[in-house]
Design a protein around this motif. Structure first.
Motif, mmCIF file in Angstrom:
data_model
loop_
_atom_site.group_PDB
_atom_site.id
_atom_site.type_symbol
_atom_site.label_atom_id
_atom_site.label_comp_id
_atom_site.label_asym_id
_atom_site.label_seq_id
_atom_site.Cartn_x
_atom_site.Cartn_y
_atom_site.Cartn_z
ATOM 1 N N GLN A 31 -1.370 40.699 -22.067
ATOM 2 C CA GLN A 31 -0.972 41.053 -22.843
ATOM 3 C C GLN A 31 -0.358 40.230 -23.723
ATOM 4 O O GLN A 31 0.790 40.104 -24.206
ATOM 5 N N LEU A 32 0.527 39.251 -23.277
ATOM 6 C CA LEU A 32 0.679 38.066 -23.383
ATOM 7 C C LEU A 32 0.616 37.429 -24.220
ATOM 8 O O LEU A 32 0.347 37.547 -25.653
ATOM 9 N N GLN A 33 -0.453 37.846 -24.738
ATOM 10 C CA GLN A 33 -1.471 37.416 -26.557
ATOM 11 C C GLN A 33 -1.253 38.143 -27.773
ATOM 12 O O GLN A 33 -1.301 38.155 -28.511
ATOM 13 N N ARG A 34 -1.408 40.143 -26.775
ATOM 14 C CA ARG A 34 -1.432 40.606 -27.667
ATOM 15 C C ARG A 34 0.337 41.212 -27.993
ATOM 16 O O ARG A 34 0.897 40.753 -28.640
ATOM 17 N N MET A 35 1.199 40.135 -27.026
ATOM 18 C CA MET A 35 2.677 40.224 -26.851
ATOM 19 C C MET A 35 3.430 39.161 -28.283
ATOM 20 O O MET A 35 3.831 39.083 -29.233
ATOM 21 N N GLN A 36 1.851 38.166 -28.362
ATOM 22 C CA GLN A 36 2.426 36.788 -29.413
ATOM 23 C C GLN A 36 1.760 37.562 -30.924
ATOM 24 O O GLN A 36 2.281 37.190 -31.877
ATOM 25 N N GLN A 37 0.758 38.461 -30.398
ATOM 26 C CA GLN A 37 0.069 38.808 -31.842
ATOM 27 C C GLN A 37 1.069 39.793 -32.652
ATOM 28 O O GLN A 37 1.814 39.662 -34.000
ATOM 29 N N LYS A 38 1.413 40.747 -31.472
ATOM 30 C CA LYS A 38 2.782 41.676 -32.488
ATOM 31 C C LYS A 38 3.781 40.715 -32.987
ATOM 32 O O LYS A 38 4.702 41.765 -33.869
ATOM 33 N N GLU A 39 4.025 39.681 -32.406
ATOM 34 C CA GLU A 39 5.504 38.903 -32.622
ATOM 35 C C GLU A 39 4.793 38.211 -34.197
ATOM 36 O O GLU A 39 5.830 38.291 -35.113
ATOM 37 N N LEU A 40 3.738 38.055 -34.425
ATOM 38 C CA LEU A 40 3.300 37.764 -35.791
ATOM 39 C C LEU A 40 3.485 38.833 -36.032
ATOM 40 O O LEU A 40 3.602 38.492 -37.729
ATOM 41 N N ARG A 41 2.633 39.593 -36.048
ATOM 42 C CA ARG A 41 2.749 40.841 -37.054
ATOM 43 C C ARG A 41 3.805 40.859 -37.765
ATOM 44 O O ARG A 41 3.948 41.671 -39.031
ATOM 45 N N LEU A 42 5.073 40.918 -36.419
ATOM 46 C CA LEU A 42 6.467 42.211 -36.802
ATOM 47 C C LEU A 42 6.870 41.104 -38.090
ATOM 48 O O LEU A 42 7.668 41.001 -38.992
ATOM 49 N N ASN A 43 6.975 39.203 -37.763
ATOM 50 C CA ASN A 43 7.213 38.753 -38.283
ATOM 51 C C ASN A 43 6.436 38.649 -39.709
ATOM 52 O O ASN A 43 7.514 38.371 -40.859
ATOM 53 N N SER A 44 5.343 38.636 -39.912
ATOM 54 C CA SER A 44 4.911 38.442 -41.035
ATOM 55 C C SER A 44 5.242 39.869 -41.985
ATOM 56 O O SER A 44 5.591 39.912 -43.345
ATOM 57 N N ILE A 45 5.591 41.166 -41.133
ATOM 58 C CA ILE A 45 5.886 42.448 -42.032
ATOM 59 C C ILE A 45 7.019 41.979 -42.638
ATOM 60 O O ILE A 45 7.457 42.217 -43.889
ATOM 61 N N ALA A 46 8.180 41.454 -41.476
ATOM 62 C CA ALA A 46 9.767 40.965 -42.288
ATOM 63 C C ALA A 46 9.348 40.275 -43.440
ATOM 64 O O ALA A 46 9.919 40.712 -44.581
ATOM 65 N N GLU A 47 8.622 38.833 -43.540
ATOM 66 C CA GLU A 47 8.532 38.629 -44.676
ATOM 67 C C GLU A 47 8.332 39.268 -45.432
ATOM 68 O O GLU A 47 8.998 38.791 -46.511
ATOM 69 N N LEU A 48 7.283 40.327 -45.802
ATOM 70 C CA LEU A 48 6.490 41.091 -47.180
ATOM 71 C C LEU A 48 7.222 41.906 -47.138
ATOM 72 O O LEU A 48 7.348 41.817 -48.447
ATOM 73 N N SER A 49 8.392 42.512 -46.619
ATOM 74 C CA SER A 49 9.277 43.395 -46.551
ATOM 75 C C SER A 49 10.702 42.831 -47.712
ATOM 76 O O SER A 49 10.773 43.275 -48.276
ATOM 77 N N GLY A 50 10.463 41.631 -47.608
ATOM 78 C CA GLY A 50 11.275 40.718 -48.431
ATOM 79 C C GLY A 50 10.666 40.293 -49.675
ATOM 80 O O GLY A 50 11.919 39.831 -50.537
ATOM 81 N N GLN A 51 9.812 40.463 -49.900
ATOM 82 C CA GLN A 51 8.917 40.309 -51.412
ATOM 83 C C GLN A 51 8.947 41.581 -51.953
ATOM 84 O O GLN A 51 8.652 42.561 -50.922
ATOM 85 N N GLN A 52 8.003 40.960 -53.095
ATOM 86 C CA GLN A 52 7.466 42.470 -54.032
ATOM 87 C C GLN A 52 5.964 42.868 -53.164
ATOM 88 O O GLN A 52 5.643 42.261 -53.439
ATOM 89 N N GLY A 53 6.479 44.570 -53.765
ATOM 90 C CA GLY A 53 4.633 44.580 -52.918
ATOM 91 C C GLY A 53 3.754 43.536 -54.410
ATOM 92 O O GLY A 53 3.804 43.690 -55.632
#
Length: 245
Positions: A31-53
């Motif tokens: 579950q801790l590993q899944r938490m880290q994966q979700k955090e990385l995924r959310l950070n990636s989404i936040a970074e991508l959302s600020g860029q042009q598609g």
């Protein structure tokens, strides 16, 4: 002899408890590993959302990281083949998600325009207004997963608009009689849109994974404490029995 059998039973019980504790600790770590994966995924989404598609034609369709990637492309919707995804709920209201095959420079892709409320009659689908002209699309990639518990009722002989029960792209290719890009594009939210587009990039937030991890660790600790108390008590009884004998 009796004590030997008792010790053997205790050893078997201890092995079972130890295996259960190891399993619970392992689940907590997972579950801790899944938490880290979700955090990385959310950070990636936040970074991508600020860029042009990225261009739809430039997507690596074999990548495992397609989900939620922002894209843009020019295409024209085929409004003669509207698809309504059944049993979609928004704010406690039952409705549909409206999907349209869109022709772009490298083929056709299914575009999810968003949610609309159902009419009072199940026999009548909502009337939607969609710009029929060529236009620039902005959205995020969704990789639909087939649910084996849901039975598709739509048939290739059914008229359009088509009512489907789940997003099964291979099945939709048969129903639409065309080859589709193996992803669905969820359009970005617009203030003046008649469609509701509350897309959720991550089903379970990292905080829930952390809470589940804590629960598994607490259960493992409780099991260890109980086991120690029981075995310590048993050990004292065995020592007492040997002393008396």
């Amino acid at each position: 002899m009796l004590l030997t059998r008792t010790y053997l039973k205790s050893a078997v019980a201890a092995s079972g408890v130890l295996a259960a504790i190891i399993t619970m600790v392992g689940l907590g770590l997972w579950q801790l590993q899944r938490m880290q994966q979700k955090e990385l995924r959310l950070n990636s989404i936040a970074e991508l959302s600020g860029q042009q598609g990225v261009a739809l034609s430039a997507l690596n369709l074999k990548s495992d990281l397609l989900q939620d990637v922002p894209v843009q492309f020019v295409g024209q919707p085929d409004l003669n083949r509207l698809v309504f995804l059944d049993n979609r709920i928004e704010g406690g209201v039952v409705g549909y998600e409206v999907l349209v095959p869109v022709v772009f420079e490298h083929g056709q892709v299914l575009v999810n325009y968003g949610w609309v409320a159902a009419t009072q009659s199940r026999q009548q689908l909502p009337v939607v207004s969609i710009d029929p002209g060529e236009q620039m699309y902005h959205g995020v990639v969704s990789v639909p997963q087939r649910n084996p518990l849901v039975s598709e009722t739509a048939q290739s002989t059914d008229p359009f608009p088509l009512l489907i029960q789940q997003l099964d792209l291979p099945k939709l290719e048969v129903l639409l009689e065309t080859e589709l890009v193996p992803v669905v594009i969820q359009l970005s939210a617009q203030k003046d849109s008649a469609f509701v587009r509350n897309w959720q990039p991550v089903v379970m937030p990292p905080e829930k994974h952390f809470a589940y991890a804590v629960q598994w660790f607490v259960l493992a600790m409780a099991a260890a404490i109980v086991a120690l108390l029981v075995f310590f008590s048993k050990g004292r009884q065995y020592d007492s029995s040997e002393y008396k004998s």
